[in-house]
Design a protein around this motif. Structure first.
Motif, PDB file in Angstrom:
ATOM      1  N   ALA A 142      10.039  -2.688 -53.444  1.00 26.90           N
ATOM      2  CA  ALA A 142       9.983  -1.400 -52.727  1.00 26.90           C
ATOM      3  C   ALA A 142       9.441  -1.545 -51.309  1.00 26.90           C
ATOM      4  O   ALA A 142       9.398  -0.569 -50.573  1.00 26.90           O
ATOM      5  N   THR A 143       9.033  -2.759 -50.928  1.00 21.75           N
ATOM      6  CA  THR A 143       8.399  -2.930 -49.614  1.00 21.75           C
ATOM      7  C   THR A 143       9.408  -3.098 -48.474  1.00 21.75           C
ATOM      8  O   THR A 143       9.010  -3.184 -47.320  1.00 21.75           O
ATOM      9  N   TYR A 202       2.269   5.656 -57.299  1.00 16.71           N
ATOM     10  CA  TYR A 202       1.339   4.625 -57.757  1.00 16.71           C
ATOM     11  C   TYR A 202       1.903   3.281 -57.295  1.00 16.71           C
ATOM     12  O   TYR A 202       3.122   3.131 -57.180  1.00 16.71           O
ATOM     13  N   THR A 203       1.051   2.328 -56.992  1.00 12.39           N
ATOM     14  CA  THR A 203       1.571   1.036 -56.523  1.00 12.39           C
ATOM     15  C   THR A 203       1.081  -0.108 -57.420  1.00 12.39           C
ATOM     16  O   THR A 203      -0.033  -0.069 -57.940  1.00 12.39           O
ATOM     17  N   LEU A 204       1.942  -1.096 -57.583  1.00 11.37           N
ATOM     18  CA  LEU A 204       1.605  -2.311 -58.350  1.00 11.37           C
ATOM     19  C   LEU A 204       2.039  -3.510 -57.508  1.00 11.37           C
ATOM     20  O   LEU A 204       3.226  -3.626 -57.172  1.00 11.37           O
ATOM     21  N   LEU A 224       2.900  -1.513 -49.431  1.00 12.78           N
ATOM     22  CA  LEU A 224       2.885  -0.567 -50.560  1.00 12.78           C
ATOM     23  C   LEU A 224       1.914   0.570 -50.287  1.00 12.78           C
ATOM     24  O   LEU A 224       2.208   1.740 -50.562  1.00 12.78           O
ATOM     25  N   LYS A 225       0.752   0.236 -49.744  1.00 16.01           N
ATOM     26  CA  LYS A 225      -0.268   1.260 -49.469  1.00 16.01           C
ATOM     27  C   LYS A 225       0.224   2.234 -48.391  1.00 16.01           C
ATOM     28  O   LYS A 225       0.042   3.439 -48.503  1.00 16.01           O
ATOM     29  N   ASP A 226       0.876   1.698 -47.342  1.00 17.19           N
ATOM     30  CA  ASP A 226       1.431   2.566 -46.291  1.00 17.19           C
ATOM     31  C   ASP A 226       2.466   3.522 -46.882  1.00 17.19           C
ATOM     32  O   ASP A 226       2.495   4.710 -46.569  1.00 17.19           O
ATOM     33  N   LEU A 227       3.323   2.956 -47.724  1.00 17.18           N
ATOM     34  CA  LEU A 227       4.375   3.777 -48.337  1.00 17.18           C
ATOM     35  C   LEU A 227       3.772   4.867 -49.214  1.00 17.18           C
ATOM     36  O   LEU A 227       4.232   6.012 -49.219  1.00 17.18           O
ATOM     37  N   GLN A 228       2.733   4.473 -49.950  1.00 17.04           N
ATOM     38  CA  GLN A 228       2.067   5.445 -50.835  1.00 17.04           C
ATOM     39  C   GLN A 228       1.573   6.628 -50.004  1.00 17.04           C
ATOM     40  O   GLN A 228       1.754   7.784 -50.373  1.00 17.04           O
ATOM     41  N   SER A 254       1.046  -5.874 -50.456  1.00 16.43           N
ATOM     42  CA  SER A 254       0.295  -4.675 -50.861  1.00 16.43           C
ATOM     43  C   SER A 254      -0.002  -3.755 -49.680  1.00 16.43           C
ATOM     44  O   SER A 254      -0.104  -2.543 -49.855  1.00 16.43           O
ATOM     45  N   ASN A 255      -0.106  -4.321 -48.460  1.00 15.77           N
ATOM     46  CA  ASN A 255      -0.354  -3.447 -47.296  1.00 15.77           C
ATOM     47  C   ASN A 255       0.818  -2.484 -47.083  1.00 15.77           C
ATOM     48  O   ASN A 255       0.615  -1.289 -46.826  1.00 15.77           O
TER      49      ASN A 255
END
Ligand code: NDP
Ligand code: 8X3
Length: 253
Positions: free
Chosen positions: A9-10, A52-54, A38-42, A35-36
């Motif tokens: 998903a990144t 939620y991110t994994l 993923l956090k921005d997308l979240q 993960s950075n």
């Protein structure tokens, strides 16, 4: 509200699909190694839906298993799994013996997809409901020189899609396989190990598919009526007629 897992998903197709489904009343579990991002997308998509991110490497079976086991109770029911994570690595003849590239492609595109599916299927079977969307490629339909191992990995994805459909239909689980042609994403940059100039030549002189075009198709597939399974779809840019046949403008040649 249905919960969707999107691997990869990144970037590219996965990222565009996350943006599209966030606005269509789906809750999202977004996966990737970065993960950075993923956090921005979240943060961005939380405006529309719960996210939620994994973060895990699909090649690491233990990490995959632990990631899904770590989901809070309210995120454990997965309605839709989009197996999108994957890449090509290199464009070389088999005789070049690029073993590290072979391992990366077979471990990620094939075994990784199996590991993630294995973490999601049991609860779908138990609930007698679910939908798995596997992103294969036109490379799985027609093998091309120098891309043989990538093509083999995508043929394997198509065989797995077929087998999943045979084994899971009786449990109310739909299985769809999408085979895109050339989509302009980070894909070629990864294939050519960061060589952006070479990557750009892949999309020169014609209108390649955009990640949003595939997100559009995924949206169509996951929103189909309950009694309809879109089993397999092939999507080319209008200028492409086979994995290696693309009609480019004269100036780009
Ligand atoms: P991108 O390179 O833009 O995205 C690939 C995604 O996969 C990234 O989010 C990456 O996340 C993730 N990923 C790759 N390897 C791993 C891994 N080992 N563990 C976890 N995540 C991983 O490419 P696309 O969006 O174009 O590709 C998505 C899918 O579509 C792939 O399966 C590809 O084979 C397929 N496809 C692409 C086509 C194209 O022309 N672009 C055509 C046909 C099919 P991160 O790096 O953060 O882990
Ligand atoms: C990506 C499309 O033709 O580069 O799967 O293999 S292709």
């Amino acid at each position: 509200m249905k919960t969707v897992v999107i691997t990869g998903a990144t970037s590219g197709i996965g990222k565009a699909t996350a943006a599209r489904l966030a606005q269509e009343n789906f809750r999202l579990i977004l996966c990737g190694r970065r993960s950075n991002i993923l956090k921005d997308l979240q943060q961005q998509l939380s405006e529309y839906t719960e996210v939620y991110t994994l973060s895990f490497d699909v090649r690491d079976q233990k990490a995959v298993q632990q990631a899904f086991e770590s989901l809070p109770e309210e995120w454990k029911t997965i309605d839709i799994l989009i197996n999108n994570a994957g890449n090509a690595h290199g464009l070389d003849p088999l005789s070049a013996g690029k073993i590290e590239d072979w391992d990366t492609m077979m471990d990620g595109n094939v075994k990784g997809l199996l590991y993630v599916s294995n973490a999601c299927i049991p609860q779908m079977k138990e609930r007698k409901s679910g939908h798995i969307v596997n992103i294969s490629s036109v490379a799985g339909l027609q093998t091309y020189s120098n891309g043989v191992v990538y093509c083999a990995s995508k043929k394997a994805v198509q065989a797995i899609s077929e087998g999943m459909r045979l084994e899971l239909t009786e449990f109310g689980i739909k299985v769809s396989d999408i085979a895109p042609g050339a989509v302009e994403t980070e894909f070629s940059k990864v294939r050519f190990k960061g060589d952006e100039e070479r990557a750009a030549t892949v999309y020169a002189g014609y209108q390649a598919l955009q990640a949003e075009d595939i997100a559009d198709t995924i949206s169509y597939i996951v929103n189909a009526p309950k009694h309809v399974t879109i089993a397999a779809l092939t999507i080319y840019p209008a200028a492409q007629s086979s994995p290696t046949t693309i009609h480019r403008s004269q100036e780009s040649k």
